[in-house]
Every structure is written in C-alpha cells, then in structure tokens.
Design a protein around this motif. Structure first.
Motif, mmCIF file in Angstrom:
data_model
loop_
_atom_site.group_PDB
_atom_site.id
_atom_site.type_symbol
_atom_site.label_atom_id
_atom_site.label_comp_id
_atom_site.label_asym_id
_atom_site.label_seq_id
_atom_site.Cartn_x
_atom_site.Cartn_y
_atom_site.Cartn_z
ATOM 1 N N THR A 237 0.815 -1.373 -0.233
ATOM 2 C CA THR A 237 -0.012 0.084 0.011
ATOM 3 C C THR A 237 0.875 1.141 0.132
ATOM 4 O OG1 THR A 237 -1.653 -1.052 1.107
ATOM 5 C CG2 THR A 237 -1.781 1.415 1.168
ATOM 6 N N ASP B 100 -1.099 3.265 -8.437
ATOM 7 C CA ASP B 100 -2.043 4.128 -9.273
ATOM 8 C C ASP B 100 -1.354 5.121 -10.083
ATOM 9 O OD1 ASP B 100 -1.150 5.445 -7.063
ATOM 10 O OD2 ASP B 100 -3.150 6.749 -6.675
ATOM 11 N N ASN C 52 -11.919 1.431 -6.964
ATOM 12 C CA ASN C 52 -11.087 0.998 -5.808
ATOM 13 C C ASN C 52 -12.320 -0.489 -5.558
ATOM 14 O OD1 ASN C 52 -10.263 -0.213 -3.185
ATOM 15 N ND2 ASN C 52 -9.164 1.742 -3.154
ATOM 16 N N CYS C 53 -12.001 -1.524 -5.769
ATOM 17 C CA CYS C 53 -12.794 -2.699 -5.587
ATOM 18 C C CYS C 53 -12.969 -2.816 -3.858
ATOM 19 C CB CYS C 53 -11.898 -3.747 -5.980
ATOM 20 S SG CYS C 53 -11.954 -3.862 -8.067
ATOM 21 N N GLY C 54 -12.245 -2.180 -3.066
ATOM 22 C CA GLY C 54 -12.289 -2.567 -1.859
ATOM 23 C C GLY C 54 -12.929 -1.366 -1.093
ATOM 24 N N ASP D 264 -8.338 -1.145 -8.757
ATOM 25 C CA ASP D 264 -7.374 -0.924 -7.819
ATOM 26 C C ASP D 264 -7.762 -1.945 -6.643
ATOM 27 O OD1 ASP D 264 -5.120 -0.301 -6.366
ATOM 28 O OD2 ASP D 264 -5.933 1.656 -5.732
ATOM 29 N N GLU D 265 -6.770 -2.629 -5.826
ATOM 30 C CA GLU D 265 -7.238 -3.391 -4.842
ATOM 31 C C GLU D 265 -8.169 -4.609 -5.307
ATOM 32 O OE1 GLU D 265 -5.607 -3.452 -2.158
ATOM 33 O OE2 GLU D 265 -4.889 -1.427 -2.356
ATOM 34 N N GLU E 289 -9.862 -7.423 -3.412
ATOM 35 C CA GLU E 289 -10.969 -7.584 -2.810
ATOM 36 C C GLU E 289 -12.438 -7.848 -3.485
ATOM 37 O OE1 GLU E 289 -10.535 -7.056 0.493
ATOM 38 O OE2 GLU E 289 -8.159 -6.646 0.041
ATOM 39 N N THR F 273 -2.988 -4.581 -6.901
ATOM 40 C CA THR F 273 -3.443 -5.172 -5.449
ATOM 41 C C THR F 273 -2.118 -5.126 -4.491
ATOM 42 O OG1 THR F 273 -4.081 -7.162 -4.185
ATOM 43 C CG2 THR F 273 -2.949 -7.765 -5.976
ATOM 44 N N ASN F 274 -2.290 -5.182 -3.279
ATOM 45 C CA ASN F 274 -1.208 -5.290 -2.321
ATOM 46 C C ASN F 274 -1.159 -6.748 -1.660
ATOM 47 O OD1 ASN F 274 -3.463 -5.278 -0.786
ATOM 48 N ND2 ASN F 274 -2.771 -3.734 0.596
ATOM 49 N N ARG F 275 -2.231 -7.651 -2.229
ATOM 50 C CA ARG F 275 -2.339 -9.023 -1.523
ATOM 51 C C ARG F 275 -1.531 -9.973 -2.367
ATOM 52 N NH1 ARG F 275 -8.321 -9.767 0.266
ATOM 53 N NH2 ARG F 275 -7.268 -11.638 1.260
#
Length: 565
Positions: A279, A284, A306-308, A350-351, A354, A391-393
C-alpha cells in the motif's frame, strides 16, 4: 488526254517532254512551281535560267526565278518521250530535316523503352508482338528477341504468359491492369494502354510489366526499417534527457527506472497489466503513466475504481451499470458502468484482490469476450477497454485458499509489474522529499526547508506507508512547523523512537557503543541495498568474512539469505 490525267495524279511537280526537249504535258504542281511559266510546245530547258544534267545519273539540277529544282528523269514505255519528276530543293531540305528529326525521335523513343526498368511489351491490335525491351528478359528469363512476331495466344499456350491484357484493351478501348504470377512464380503487375489511329481505332497496345516481387521486398524492407526506426526513436526518447522526473513522477533508483522503462514499452500493448506492491508504493501513479503514454489517451478516458472501497452489493452496478427499472430506486434512464465509461480507454481496478467471487466471474467474461451486460439488461454490449489491475495482496496465495479464481488470476497476470517498497529504493527518498516539499509549499503558500539531519532520518526510516506516508508527513510538517526550517524535533511523537535510533542516543554513551550503533546503521543500509555479502564487502571496502561476522553480531540477514559463518 490519258497522259495528262496520269501526270496530274503524281503528287510532285511532273512534266513530259519529247526527244527534242519540248513540253508535251505537265501537272498543276509544275505550273504553280514556275508561276505560270509553263506551256505545251516550249523547250523545258528554256523555261529555266539554269539547267545542269548529271553525267553519272539521270538527275537534273535546274533554277528559275530564284527557285532551285531537282528532277529525276525516266522513260515512258513504248515511246521516246521522257517523264521528269522533281521538287524544289527547299521542300527536299525540309523532308530531309523532317526525316532526321523522325530518326532522332525514334532513337530517343527506343532508348527510353530499352532503358525502362519495367518490361515494355508492344503488340498490334491483333495481338502480334511488335516490340519489347531488355527488361522483359530480367522479369521472364526469356530473350526479348523470342517474342518478336509471336502472337500472345501462342505465348499463353507455351506457358510463357498466363494471360494477356491485349484483347481486353482492344475490346474495352481503355487502360486495363491485372496482377498475375509469371511462369517463374514472380508476381507482376501488367498494365495495357491503347494507342489509337486517326480513325479512332485501336492500332497498338503498349503493355507495361512491373515485377512486384522486387517492390514487395522493398516495401517489406522499408516497413521493417520503419519499425526499427520507431523502436530506436522510442528508445532514444526514453534515454534522451532522462531525468529523475517523468511528468512529475520521481524515478531516481535503478529499479524504478527499469519499471518505468518497461511501462513505456508496454504502453501501446493492449495486454492486461497487473501491478503488485505494498500500500502506498505508487501503483495508481504507474497505471496512470501507462495510460498517458499510450494511444488510448487520445481516444478514451482513464477510469479508476477501488474494488475494496465500495460495498459488494453496489460494486456490480458501478462496474457494469444498469438498465432502467433494474431495481427499486434505479435511475429511470439507466446508468452506464465504469466499463462503458472507459470504452476506448483504460479501466484501473485498484485492490483487485477485494473483488467478490461473484464479480470475478463477470470480470473474467469481460476479459474473454470483450463485452458486458448491464444489470437488468438483455443484450450484451461490445466494449474496447484495456484493464490495469493492482493489489497489495498475494493473489497466488488467495488462489490456493479458494478466495480468488485461478482462471481470472492468469487472465490478469499477463504483464505483472512489482513495485518495491520505498525502503528498498532509498535513492528515490530525497528526490521525493523535494517534490512533496515543493507541492506543500505551493499549496499553503509557504517556503519551508528541511534540515539535513531530518533528511538523514528520512533516508534511513523504513516507511511502512511508503510514498503515501512520506507525502502526508511532509505536508504535516510544513503546516505544523512554526519556523522556516523543519528539524528533527519537529517530527510527530510517533516517530520519536525511530528518531533516536537514527539521530543517536539521547544520553552520553561510550565511544565503543556509539561506534557499534553507527556500524549497525551502515550495515542495515547495506543489507537493504545489496544482494549479497560480496557486494556489501566491496561497497564497504572490507572483506566478505568480516561482513558475515558483523551481520551475525548485529543479527542482520542479507537479501539472498546467505548463512553466517
């Protein structure tokens, strides 16, 4: 009477005399040449002021009133009479000159035809070959002399020609072109052009034969060179005046330069991009950079979602839109989703980790079929959207746990780009500080500066929040610091522990302890910057065994996990 009629038909001045040289008959051309000085019964020689007969041939040179004539003498069968046919020497000179001009024109025309790179093939209106040039030998491999006098039908039967434009030109009375392979397998462009006579009939057909195989090779080579030139131009544009900033983006470390070089190379490739990283590392910013440097920026928009950050029950309508009456409270006109808004452009998801499983299925369909269907809609809509996800996952771990679809993962993971955390690219920290400081000063109309000791702290701090944390901290310090110079003591309390570690102990310690603290600090920086103990030893100007021993002493591990001795 008959003799008079015969002489009158001669298209040159003509006169008939008897053996005594008296005029028996003459035509109107002879009379007009002598301007009335001609009559039957007179001596022809007496009608001229000068009269000379050649000793070796029956050619007479005569002159009358400044006009010079040349006569050729010939007998008339069954009589002793003589027929003289002549012309003025001025007319003869004109004919000679005209003949010379005609020969020159013919020679020039032959030279033009012969030196043409294209094959020239001339036939009469029946299809019989009248003339050709040497280029025909290069194109067909057959000597040009072979074609002369041959009918095109005979050449077709022999397999030398596949077809001929001559009959088509004669029939259609216009230029005709066709492309065909010759007997040697070369692609040729054949263009036949009609030549009309004075009556408007096709008299001859001039055929131009162009070897397209050479042209095709040249075009292919030109296309190859143009592509290579474009490639070199792009690479030069990337290298030329390469600074630490790309449209406001700070790129100073080698790792980030490589990342943005890669981004520039794939900007115009429509494959899906998956940006990975913690993060706040600037995922972006990289996505927007890819869009800005692509041709899609000229036609479409950069749409980010932002999907989350959006509840699952609303995310579907935001992405895919809905038709009127799709659900209670829906807009009467319906609403386009993010995919439709990003048509011809880029949709930045983004994300993406999620994204609910239900929507993962719909997203997979979009990637496979390039079409979406609104909520409540009955017809799919074609779209042209490039997907950039971030993603940060760890999506691979999520796939193994069943939280992320494997087929979608591989659809997204076409062009993966990993952005390292800020602590692994410390060369970017100081330029970033200057950028964020300038932005904050401009925003709040201030002119704050940062003390060198505080810069040291910034350089060694691990930045768990990465760029976002650094940017927020700089802005906070600009606003809260009462003086123009921002110093270590102006740091918020949550940074005080890290401050003590970097700035040094708050109380007096022994020189040995201070030395060890400085040594540990340098080793920590080296561990983060270099890949192994050999590189660290070279940079710190010591031996590799010493580095291994020191790492063990301060409980530090190098990146590649080399064991301690």
């Amino acid at each position: 009477m008959i003799l008079i009629e015969v002489v009158e038909q001669i298209p040159l001045p003509a006169v008939v005399i008897n053996q005594d040289g008296l005029v028996l008959s003459y035509n109107h051309l002879m009379e007009s040449s002598l301007q009335g000085g001609m009559a039957r019964g007179i001596s022809l020689q007496g009608a001229f002021s000068r009269w000379e007969t050649s000793a070796h041939s029956k050619i007479i040179m005569a002159e009358s009133k400044g006009k010079r004539f040349v006569f050729i003498e010939g007998p008339l069968d069954g009589t002793n009479d003589v027929l003289l046919i002549g012309t003025e020497t001025s007319e003869l000179s004109a004919l000679v000159n005209e003949n010379k001009e005609l020969k020159n024109l013919t020679r020039e025309l032959d030279a033009i035809i012969e030196n043409s790179y294209d094959g020239i093939y001339i036939t009469d209106h029946t299809g019989v070959t009248w003339k050709t040039n040497s280029a025909i030998e290069r194109i067909t491999g057959i000597p040009k002399e072979y074609y002369i006098g041959k009918h095109v039908d005979a050449l077709i039967k022999r397999g030398i020609l596949k077809s001929s434009v001559t009959p088509k030109v004669v029939k259609q009375r216009r230029t005709v072109s066709l492309v065909q392979d010759n007997y040697a397998g070369k692609e040729t462009l054949i263009t036949g052009t009609p030549v009309f006579n004075e009556e408007g009939d096709v008299e001859k057909v001039v055929t131009n034969i162009r070897d397209l195989s050479d042209l095709n090779e040249l075009q292919a080579e030109l296309s190859k060179m143009n592509k290579l030139n474009d490639k070199y131009k792009k690479e030069l544009d990337l290298l030329k005046n390469k600074s630490d900033r790309l449209d406001g983006i700070v790129v100073n470390s080698e790792r980030m330069k490589m990342i943005y070089d890669t981004a520039d190379r794939i900007a115009d490739v429509d494959a899906t991009v998956l940006i990975l990283g913690q993060t706040g590392v600037g995922k972006d910013i990289l996505a927007k950079h890819i869009f800005t440097n692509s041709v899609r920026s000229k036609e479409g928009e950069f749409i980010k979602i932002n999907c989350g950050a959006i509840p699952a029950d609303l995310l579907e309508s935001e992405l895919f839109g809905y038709d009127r009456g799709a659900f209670t409270g829906a807009n009467r006109q319906g609403k386009p989703g993010m995919f439709e808004m990003a048509d011809k452009g880029v949709l930045f998801l983004d994300e993406i980790g999620e994204l609910p499983l239900m929507l993962q299925v719909k997203l997979l369909r979009v990637l496979q079929e390039n079409e979406i269907q609104r909520i409540g809609g009955t017809k799919p809509r074609k779209i042209d959207v490039r997907i950039i996800a971030a993603t940060n996952r760890n999506l691979k771990d999520m796939v193994e746990k069943g939280d992320f679809r494997e087929d979608l993962y591989y659809r997204l993971n076409v062009l993966p780009i990993f952005i390292p955390p800020l602590k692994e690219r410390r060369d970017d920290i100081l330029p970033l500080i200057q950028t964020f400081l300038k932005q904050a000063n401009e925003k709040y109309h201030m002119s704050k500066k940062i003390d060198s000791k505080l810069k040291d702290f910034f350089f060694t701090y691990d930045w768990p929040g990465n760029l976002r944390e650094l940017s927020n901290l700089i802005e906070r310090l600009v606003v809260t610091t009462p003086t123009d110079i921002i110093q270590l003591e102006n740091l918020p309390s949550e940074y005080s522990e890290s401050n003590e570690t970097v700035a040094g102990p708050a109380s007096i310690v022994s020189l040995k302890e201070a030395t060890e603290m400085a040594e540990a600090k340098v080793l920590r920086l080296a561990v983060e910057k270099y890949q192994n103990t050999y590189e660290m030893a070279k940079a710190l100007e010591t031996s590799q065994p010493t580095i291994v021993r020191k790492l063990k002493k301060y409980n530090l591990n190098c990146k590649k996990g080399e064991g301690h001795e």
